[in-house]
Design an enzyme around this catalytic site. Structure first.
Site, PDB file in Angstrom:
ATOM      1  N   GLU A   1     -30.455 -22.110 -18.617  1.00 30.57           N
ATOM      2  CA  GLU A   1     -28.760 -21.603 -18.625  1.00 30.57           C
ATOM      3  C   GLU A   1     -28.339 -21.931 -20.207  1.00 30.57           C
ATOM      4  O   GLU A   1     -28.054 -23.145 -20.692  1.00 30.57           O
ATOM      5  CB  GLU A   1     -27.824 -22.075 -17.836  1.00 30.57           C
ATOM      6  CG  GLU A   1     -28.032 -22.499 -16.325  1.00 30.57           C
ATOM      7  CD  GLU A   1     -27.824 -20.889 -15.856  1.00 30.57           C
ATOM      8  OE1 GLU A   1     -27.163 -20.038 -16.396  1.00 30.57           O
ATOM      9  OE2 GLU A   1     -28.425 -20.625 -14.821  1.00 30.57           O
TER      10      GLU A   1
ATOM     11  N   CYS B   1     -20.126 -20.962 -22.811  1.00 28.01           N
ATOM     12  CA  CYS B   1     -21.380 -20.174 -22.847  1.00 28.01           C
ATOM     13  C   CYS B   1     -20.938 -18.628 -22.533  1.00 28.01           C
ATOM     14  O   CYS B   1     -21.580 -17.758 -22.960  1.00 28.01           O
ATOM     15  CB  CYS B   1     -22.142 -20.679 -21.796  1.00 28.01           C
ATOM     16  SG  CYS B   1     -21.816 -20.990 -20.188  1.00 28.01           S
TER      17      CYS B   1
HETATM   18  P1  NAD Z   1     -28.201 -28.519 -26.880  1.00 28.82           P
HETATM   19  O1  NAD Z   1     -29.317 -27.718 -26.730  1.00 28.82           O
HETATM   20  O2  NAD Z   1     -27.738 -29.079 -28.471  1.00 28.82           O
HETATM   21  O3  NAD Z   1     -28.042 -29.985 -25.972  1.00 28.82           O
HETATM   22  C1  NAD Z   1     -28.352 -29.709 -24.679  1.00 28.82           C
HETATM   23  C2  NAD Z   1     -28.633 -30.937 -24.084  1.00 28.82           C
HETATM   24  O4  NAD Z   1     -30.197 -31.167 -24.311  1.00 28.82           O
HETATM   25  C3  NAD Z   1     -28.261 -32.335 -24.193  1.00 28.82           C
HETATM   26  O5  NAD Z   1     -28.046 -33.192 -23.306  1.00 28.82           O
HETATM   27  C4  NAD Z   1     -29.024 -32.735 -25.453  1.00 28.82           C
HETATM   28  O6  NAD Z   1     -29.122 -34.212 -25.373  1.00 28.82           O
HETATM   29  C5  NAD Z   1     -30.471 -32.262 -24.860  1.00 28.82           C
HETATM   30  N1  NAD Z   1     -31.563 -32.286 -25.781  1.00 28.82           N
HETATM   31  C6  NAD Z   1     -31.651 -32.498 -27.184  1.00 28.82           C
HETATM   32  N2  NAD Z   1     -32.801 -32.177 -27.639  1.00 28.82           N
HETATM   33  C7  NAD Z   1     -33.558 -32.013 -26.611  1.00 28.82           C
HETATM   34  C8  NAD Z   1     -35.174 -32.009 -26.346  1.00 28.82           C
HETATM   35  N3  NAD Z   1     -35.925 -31.770 -27.405  1.00 28.82           N
HETATM   36  N4  NAD Z   1     -35.444 -31.794 -25.154  1.00 28.82           N
HETATM   37  C9  NAD Z   1     -34.832 -31.909 -24.058  1.00 28.82           C
HETATM   38  N5  NAD Z   1     -33.394 -32.181 -24.082  1.00 28.82           N
HETATM   39  C10 NAD Z   1     -33.093 -32.357 -25.433  1.00 28.82           C
HETATM   40  O7  NAD Z   1     -26.962 -27.769 -26.683  1.00 28.82           O
HETATM   41  P2  NAD Z   1     -25.296 -28.156 -26.383  1.00 28.82           P
HETATM   42  O8  NAD Z   1     -24.632 -28.235 -27.957  1.00 28.82           O
HETATM   43  O9  NAD Z   1     -25.148 -29.728 -25.875  1.00 28.82           O
HETATM   44  O10 NAD Z   1     -24.554 -27.189 -25.718  1.00 28.82           O
HETATM   45  C11 NAD Z   1     -24.050 -25.811 -26.146  1.00 28.82           C
HETATM   46  C12 NAD Z   1     -24.904 -24.910 -25.684  1.00 28.82           C
HETATM   47  O11 NAD Z   1     -25.121 -24.785 -24.323  1.00 28.82           O
HETATM   48  C13 NAD Z   1     -24.478 -23.415 -26.082  1.00 28.82           C
HETATM   49  O12 NAD Z   1     -25.388 -22.453 -26.564  1.00 28.82           O
HETATM   50  C14 NAD Z   1     -23.813 -22.910 -24.947  1.00 28.82           C
HETATM   51  O13 NAD Z   1     -23.716 -21.440 -24.952  1.00 28.82           O
HETATM   52  C15 NAD Z   1     -24.882 -23.480 -23.773  1.00 28.82           C
HETATM   53  N6  NAD Z   1     -24.360 -23.612 -22.498  1.00 28.82           N
HETATM   54  C16 NAD Z   1     -24.802 -22.837 -21.623  1.00 28.82           C
HETATM   55  C17 NAD Z   1     -24.227 -22.694 -20.362  1.00 28.82           C
HETATM   56  C18 NAD Z   1     -24.922 -21.543 -19.349  1.00 28.82           C
HETATM   57  O14 NAD Z   1     -24.703 -22.057 -18.201  1.00 28.82           O
HETATM   58  N7  NAD Z   1     -25.584 -20.740 -19.662  1.00 28.82           N
HETATM   59  C19 NAD Z   1     -23.279 -23.489 -19.954  1.00 28.82           C
HETATM   60  C20 NAD Z   1     -22.628 -24.494 -20.979  1.00 28.82           C
HETATM   61  C21 NAD Z   1     -23.134 -24.448 -22.050  1.00 28.82           C
END
Ligand code: NAD
Length: 510
Positions: free
Chosen positions: A239, A273
């Site tokens: 997502e 998102c």
């Molecule tokens: P992010 O990708 O920076 O982090 C998301 C998660 O991934 C965090 O828990 C982080 O610690 C973890 N993470 C970081 N590096 C990783 C790695 N190498 N391997 C595995 N996990 C790792 O995203 P964010 O800034 O927390 O969230 C914002 C983004 O999420 C935006 O792009 C938003 O659109 C999206 N989002 C999507 C939805 C949806 O349902 N489609 C919902 C909410 C947010």
């Protein structure tokens, strides 16, 4: 261990983005602790998966009641960790609990064994059954720290799986609270564990011995998760981000459309998102719509005080992205009717309404994730549609109007669309939620969400034999070739089947 204990004030310090104060601390766990949590979840999954749907439903009802009783605590944590207003935090908590209730109530029916047609093999009985996958790794974002992950967790649990959840390092406290409530209410220990940590903990979960990874976050991290999961061929559900378009047709209710566009772009300070990130408005109503939007946006109260509609930007690095998009738009000829790059102070981004935008601007291409509404003028619905679809994202979308609006909604290439409202698909638990393209794949919520966390099994049973029609042996009649050829020609080469299809359908032969 990573669930209900009292944490020493070390590891990750969680800060309130509104005032910089410390909200709490959680340990920063790494790969070793993630692997231990997965091992415990494996044990838990055997007991949890062996329970009947009725037993799990009772447990999940207790979990639901526990969450509801603690709604105030959960919402306060969300409010303080994210900086969003309390009312937004409480609405997130309510919608998260709704998912627990819905998933629990649907699991038995949706995951019941089904008998399906056996096609030509009328002597066979065919069934499809659904089984828990085992252990699901959930990695969550910070923008909706309880609602978003619960959209996976609730369905994974209801489908009989154990869950290891790695929340965002920016918002881990509400997750820890949820895990505590799970430990107190679910009869199987460790069926929902929370492992707090940063990227490396998420990476360890993605490459760990789990049966599926449900990741919500940015496309950049989503790619890394998919690559890590590929090592064990672990299936992934992604997502990711969005660049959701809204189309306004000439017969739209402009007052309501303007009000909704402003809310859809700016709720949660645009950090959703499924925010409205670009608006395409028919030339005939463009000027009136823009005036109404500016009037609406002027009423949006932003800041750190409790009465504000939108608070600070949670992630400091995001402020730079928002600023860059606004500057790029300005450099390429856009005008700001409200807000703009120079109005940003620290992590406070005031509402921005931007016009004279082109699709070449970053503001119209990349996820901005801030309280910004760019509005483009289009000559008709076709232009609006083709520009809306010219995106590498495809999460949500919105269309406003009367005539032809349903047709337009069908033609927008995205996972979800609203008609004459915005973002509402996220609040309906029965609707599958997810995107295409760089918005990810797989579906959470709804019946699809339960099946997403299940292993589908096909079973076929011979009920009786038809002389000369047993194909699964070498002892076949000498004229089998001619028989098969005759069937191909008579059944599929003529109109016989078309005429008989209604009857055959009734007999479940087709
Ligand atoms: P992010 O990708 O920076 O982090 C998301 C998660 O991934 C965090 O828990 C982080 O610690 C973890 N993470 C970081 N590096 C990783 C790695 N190498 N391997 C595995 N996990 C790792 O995203 P964010 O800034 O927390 O969230 C914002 C983004 O999420 C935006 O792009 C938003 O659109 C999206 N989002 C999507 C939805 C949806 O349902 N489609 C919902 C909410 C947010």
């Amino acid at each position: 261990m990573v669930t209900a204990q009292t944490f020493a004030p070390q590891g990750i310090e969680v800060k309130n983005p509104n005032d910089g104060s410390t909200v709490g601390h959680v340990p920063e766990y790494g790969a070793a602790e993630v692997d231990q949590a997965i091992a415990r979840a494996r044990t838990a999954s055997r007991r949890w998966g062996a329970l009947s749907h009725v037993q799990r439903r009772k447990d999940l009802a207790a979990f639901r009641r526990g969450l509801a009783t603690q709604a105030e605590t959960l919402a306060t944590l969300v409010h303080r960790e994210t900086g969003k207003p309390k009312v937004d935090a409480m609405s997130e908590v309510l919608l998260a609990i709704q998912h627990v209730a819905h998933a629990a109530s649907r699991a038995e029916e949706v995951l019941a064994t089904r008998t399906v047609s056996s096609g030509l093999m009328a002597n066979l009985k065919s069934t499809v059954s659904y089984h828990p996958l085992g252990v699901i790794g959930v990695i969550g974002p910070w923008n909706y720290p309880i609602f978003t992950p619960m959209g996976s967790i609730a369905y994974a649990l209801a489908a009989g799986n154990a869950v290891v959840f790695k929340p965002s390092e920016l918002t881990p406290l509400v997750a820890v609270e949820v895990a505590k409530i799970a430990q107190q209410t679910l009869s199987v220990p460790d069926v929902l564990q929370v492992v707090t940590g940063r990227g490396p903990a998420g990476a360890a979960l993605a490459r760990g011995a789990v049966d599926k990874i449900a990741f919500t976050g940015s496309p950049a991290t989503g790619r890394k998760v998919m690559m890590a999961a590929a090592e064990r061929l672990t299936p992934v559900l992604l997502e990711l981000g969005g660049k959701d378009p809204m189309i306004v047709l000439p017969d739209a209710d402009l007052d309501k459309a303007a009000e909704a566009a402003v809310w859809g772009a700016m709720t949660n300070a645009g950090q959703a998102c499924v925010s409205i990130e670009r608006c395409y408005v028919h030339d005939a109503v463009y000027d009136r719509f823009v005036d109404k939007v500016v009037a609406e946006a002027r009423e949006v109260r932003f800041g750190a005080d409790p009465g504000a509609h939108i608070g600070a930007i949670t992630l400091p690095a995001q402020v730079e992205i928002i600023k860059r998009h606004l500057e790029d738009a300005r450099d390429k000829g856009a005008r700001f009717l409200l807000g703009g790059p120079d109005a940003i102070e620290g992590n406070m981004v005031p509402p921005a309404v931007v016009v004279d935008v082109t699709d070449e601007m970053q503001l119209m291409q990349d996820e901005t994730f801030g309280p910004v509404l760019p509005i483009a003028r289009v000559k008709d619905g076709d232009e609006a549609l083709s520009r809306a679809n010219r995106s590498r994202y495809g999460l949500g979308s919105a269309v406003w109007g009367k005539s032809g609006v349903r047709e337009l909604a069908d033609k927008i290439v995205s996972g979800m669309t609203t008609i004459n409202t915005v973002l509402a698909f996220g609040s309906v638990p029965t609707l599958p939620f997810g995107g295409i393209g760089e918005s990810g794949f797989g579906r959470i919520h709804g019946d699809e969400g339960l099946r997403e966390f299940s292993r589908t099994k096909s079973i076929v049973e011979q009920r009786f034999t038809i002389p000369g029609m047993n194909f699964f042996t070498f002892k076949v009649p000498p004229n089998l070739y001619d028989q098969l050829k005759g069937m191909a020609e008579k059944l599929y080469g003529t109109a016989v089947l078309d005429k008989a299809s209604e009857v055959l359908k009734k007999l479940h032969i087709l």
